[in-house]
Design a protein around this motif. Sequence first.
Motif, short mmCIF file in Angstrom:
data_model
loop_
_atom_site.label_atom_id
_atom_site.label_comp_id
_atom_site.label_asym_id
_atom_site.label_seq_id
_atom_site.Cartn_x
_atom_site.Cartn_y
_atom_site.Cartn_z
N GLY A 121 -1.70 1.07 -5.36
CA GLY A 121 -0.52 1.59 -4.67
C GLY A 121 -0.54 1.27 -3.19
N THR A 122 -1.74 1.30 -2.60
CA THR A 122 -1.86 1.00 -1.17
C THR A 122 -1.46 -0.45 -0.91
N MET A 129 5.91 -3.17 3.04
CA MET A 129 6.11 -3.17 4.49
C MET A 129 6.30 -4.57 5.04
N GLN B 82 10.63 -5.48 6.20
CA GLN B 82 10.35 -4.60 7.34
C GLN B 82 11.55 -3.71 7.64
N MET B 86 9.68 2.37 2.44
CA MET B 86 9.48 2.88 1.08
C MET B 86 8.43 3.98 1.11
N ASN B 92 0.21 6.60 -1.08
CA ASN B 92 -0.32 5.25 -0.84
C ASN B 92 -0.68 4.98 0.62
N LEU B 93 -1.38 5.93 1.20
CA LEU B 93 -1.83 5.75 2.59
C LEU B 93 -3.17 5.02 2.59
N PHE B 105 0.44 0.89 11.26
CA PHE B 105 0.22 -0.27 10.40
C PHE B 105 1.46 -1.18 10.23
N PRO B 106 2.60 -0.61 9.84
CA PRO B 106 3.78 -1.48 9.71
C PRO B 106 4.19 -2.12 11.04
N ARG B 153 5.58 6.36 8.47
CA ARG B 153 5.20 4.97 8.33
C ARG B 153 6.40 4.12 7.86
#
Lengths: 220, 339
Positions: A121-122, A129, B82, B86, B92-93, B105-106, B153
């Motif tokens: 998932g990560t 992203m 970008q 989502m 999902n970290l 991060f993004p 995020r």
Amino acid sequence: MSWLTNINWEQIYEALVETIYMTGVSMIFIVVFGLLIGILLYCTQTGGLYENKYISKVVDVTVNVLRAIPFIIMVFLIIPFTKFLCGTMLGATAAIPSLVFTASPFFARLCVIAFNEVDKGTIEASEAMGASKFEIITKVLLPEALPAIVSGISVTAVTLVGYTAMSGAIGAGGLGNVAYLYGFSRRNGTILYMATAMVVIIVFILQGIGDYLVSKIDKR
Amino acid sequence: MIQLKDIIKIFTTKGEDIHAVRNVTLDINDGEIFGIIGYSGAGKSTLVRIINQLEKQDSGEVIINGTDIGKLKDSELRKERQKIGMIFQHFNLLWSRTVEENIAFPLEIAKVGKEERQKRVDELIKLVGLEGRGKAYPSELSGGQKQRIGIARALANNPEILLCDEATSALDPDTTESILDLLKRINKELGITIVMITHQMEVVQKICHRIAVMSDGRIVEEGTVKDIFENPKHEVTKRFVTNVDSNGKIEKIQKELKELYPFGQIVRLSFTGEISKKPILDTVLKKVNFPVSIVNANIGHSQIGPMGVMYVHISNGTESEYQEFVKLLRDEGVIVEVL
């Protein structure tokens, strides 16, 4: 304390340094090669970032073959290569190629296990992203798998100390050599036990450092 | 505007074709909160992933603000992503990064400079209400807080669209409420289009403007929340509408009833919209000649119109009479489930 006089301390010290040298230098190569092979295996596997059945299969089989060869046989098998690389087949440096050949595939497997434990998932989130595959490997996969990789490094290092002792017995020097040549062949029990104790202490220290580092970096 | 045109997605596992999405056509307007509801396996997760191309459709087009994103090159697609945030059911970290680093991060991916990154991270932490927790690791936070990081995020690169994949399914009711409030606020204040998929009717009821109901890869019904609730047409929609607001409670009632009435038949009747005002049960009972006892009933007027659920127990009567009873009720528009 007369038994202590049976020991040539200088000799033990020298052997200790040799063992640490063999383990340390090999470990550097093993981590580099193992990580690269591990990343290659992880990325090319089914559903991976660069899925490729053929590369995956070839690397997989190679790794398995190398892992199947017992260390002591590997030493003899690659003597020509070792001679070419080091100019000799004796001494601590000449032990390094066979150590690297044997332990890199082992460590690569541990890396694949570590990578596969990173939450899919990560990785999906990073793709969402807009991360590139390279960014996913360097910014997600490696940092997230780091605790497991470090733990893999300490497991490999411990195994490696055992291998150095084996190569020591056949001419690479180090504590294995001392234990075999002076301890066993010349029936000097004290030296045999001392060399054993040294190896055990090295292993304990390595494992201890590994466990400490893992507990420091594991944020799960 | 997000336009999905005739999307088909087929997965092949072990030589078997699974039609995850079948000919879905959907328009999602700018600035709206659009819900896609369906049971697990309905294909909604796949559909939402097709919007940002985490899954590639086998045929059909995804057009976002005029760009057919299925035709973009890899690098262009990454740029486009970008602009699409989502969030996920399991957040999902990155466990190895702090809250701040996760949110940054993004921004790193978008090659935002270090100083600007820090400024943006501070803004986002404030926006989602995580002040003071910036240096903490995700594992030290609660589920609701983790989802807040996920939201921060997702918003980092000022996206126009936010996709929510079962974003509240792993949270308790109170936390769900607060996350939904946050999403609502984000939609209002930042004007971001939100597409959320869920199996929780309460969620769509609370924040969605329009919804689509998905079943077996198809959109079976689509409309405003009010329309869907007041006048559900498809069987799946009816099940959702009548099961709203009482997840878990229903199971408990049914279990209790089964223990209380081990013999005979228990039937669950649900009414929605206009038909709950009619004397249906009375009409139907006059046509059958066995006794029916009401063992549990709950009729209320929720914000989406009248709605009722009733359990009746039938102790005698032949199989054919009983079949007739069910048929008469169904003819009147009642949703009948035999327990």
